[in-house]
Design a protein around this motif. Structure first.
Motif, PDB file in Angstrom:
ATOM      1  N   SER A   1       0.830  -1.206   0.000  1.00  0.00           N
ATOM      2  CA  SER A   1       0.000   0.000   0.000  1.00  0.00           C
ATOM      3  C   SER A   1       0.862   1.253   0.000  1.00  0.00           C
ATOM      4  O   SER A   1       0.556   2.241  -0.680  1.00  0.00           O
TER       5      SER A   1
ATOM      6  N   GLN B   1       2.473   1.677  -3.544  1.00  0.00           N
ATOM      7  CA  GLN B   1       1.491   2.154  -4.509  1.00  0.00           C
ATOM      8  C   GLN B   1       1.056   3.573  -4.185  1.00  0.00           C
ATOM      9  O   GLN B   1       0.804   4.381  -5.091  1.00  0.00           O
ATOM     10  N   GLY B   2       0.973   3.891  -2.887  1.00  0.00           N
ATOM     11  CA  GLY B   2       0.623   5.250  -2.498  1.00  0.00           C
ATOM     12  C   GLY B   2       1.619   6.274  -3.013  1.00  0.00           C
ATOM     13  O   GLY B   2       1.244   7.390  -3.396  1.00  0.00           O
TER      14      GLY B   2
ATOM     15  N   TRP C   1       0.778   6.814  -6.672  1.00  0.00           N
ATOM     16  CA  TRP C   1      -0.452   7.595  -6.782  1.00  0.00           C
ATOM     17  C   TRP C   1      -0.216   9.041  -6.349  1.00  0.00           C
ATOM     18  O   TRP C   1      -0.911   9.970  -6.811  1.00  0.00           O
TER      19      TRP C   1
ATOM     20  N   SER D   1      -6.444  12.269  -1.472  1.00  0.00           N
ATOM     21  CA  SER D   1      -5.064  12.396  -0.975  1.00  0.00           C
ATOM     22  C   SER D   1      -4.764  13.822  -0.531  1.00  0.00           C
ATOM     23  O   SER D   1      -4.131  14.048   0.504  1.00  0.00           O
TER      24      SER D   1
ATOM     25  N   ARG E   1      -4.291   4.778   0.509  1.00  0.00           N
ATOM     26  CA  ARG E   1      -4.082   3.393   0.054  1.00  0.00           C
ATOM     27  C   ARG E   1      -4.172   2.420   1.227  1.00  0.00           C
ATOM     28  O   ARG E   1      -4.678   1.303   1.086  1.00  0.00           O
TER      29      ARG E   1
END
Length: 297
Positions: free
Chosen positions: A7, A10-11, A14, A220, A248
């Motif tokens: 997470s 990937q965060g 993103w 976010s 995430r």
């Protein structure tokens, strides 16, 4: 720990998209829906170039350039043709759907047999999650450093002034139309870059991967603002990254609770609603608590 690591990595990827959304949403005060089209545009361009034998680095940079061009189109529609910002984003997003299909030639492109920036890192002995984490840290550090330095230049301050007070900026000789176009280009370039990196992480590009992008970016941003409401630009960019990671982690927790993946968009909307309403709720609570303390005194 593997879920947290995944997470977080990937965060970070993103977060680059969220920073791009922040440039138009907060700095220029524009609600730009071009993000829904420029995100898969970056993925489509990068995937097609990788399949055709391009270096992952050059394919990623080309994807970013494609996003810059998409932002340029949106900027011209908004500043030259005077189309409202919301409609501008819808027009460009709609057009990009067909353009992305043209680029890929089909609904999705698989790149699992091709080299990527991630496979370059895994070839050094890193695991997939660690490779994505390292790539995310490197990409985010470069993006934040460049933006921080840029927005502290005279040109960057002109863009910030345009979003803060366009009439006053124009009165001081700033070409606000040009500043808005540049802002659009920077924003969508970063969003397309995020799309290219996420595509390399997923192993494929899909025509529908941009759906809900704007919600993720806004969530976010708002999460970062709720944690620290009043901080400088450099710290704000860092908080957006933290906000993307927290988002995430929330999504990962929701999935661990047994929620169907098909319901993730619903939960994303709910999370954003909670984040957007948090400042109001906090103000109401303070207004309720403070008078009671004063009465005790």
């Amino acid at each position: 720990m593997s879920i947290i690591l995944s997470s977080t990595s990937q965060g970070l990827l993103w977060a680059i998209m969220a920073i791009g959304v922040y440039l138009t949403f907060r700095i220029l005060d524009i609600a730009d829906l071009t993000a829904e089209g420029s995100f898969p545009l970056g993925a489509a361009v990068c995937a097609q170039l990788l399949v055709n034998g391009w270096s992952p680095l050059w394919a990623t940079l080309a994807a970013m350039l494609a996003g810059v061009l998409a932002g340029w189109v949106s900027g011209l529609l908004h500043t030259v043709l005077k189309i409202p910002a919301l409609l501008t984003g819808i027009l460009t997003m709609t057009a990009l759907y067909s353009i992305n299909l043209r680029i890929m030639g089909k609904a999705n492109v698989n790149i699992q047999m091709n080299d990527t920036l991630i496979t370059w890192l895994t070839d050094t002995g890193l695991s997939k999650n660690n490779a994505v984490l390292v790539l995310g840290i490197i990409a985010v550090t470069i993006v934040i450093t460049i933006l921080y330095l840029f927005f502290n230049t005279e040109f960057g301050l002109s863009i910030r002034a345009t979003g803060n007070n366009e009439e006053m900026s124009r009165a001081n000789g700033i070409k606000t139309g040009v500043m808005r176009v540049i802002g659009y280009m920077l924003s969508n370039g970063l969003i397309a870059l995020s799309g290219a990196l996420m595509m390399q992480n997923n192993g494929y590009a899909d025509i529908n991967m941009g759906i809900g992008t704007i919600v993720i970016g806004l969530a976010s941003i708002i999460i970062g603002e709720v944690i620290f409401p009043k901080i400088t630009l450099g710290k704000r960019l860092v908080m957006i990254v933290i906000g993307a990671i927290i988002y995430r982690l929330i999504i990962a927790a929701v999935l661990e609770l047994g929620v169907a993946p098909t319901d993730l968009k619903l939960f994303s909307a709910i999370i954003l609603t909670i984040c957007l309403s948090a400042p109001l709720v906090r103000t109401k609570l303070l207004a309720f608590i403070l008078p009671s303390k004063e009465r005790k005194v």
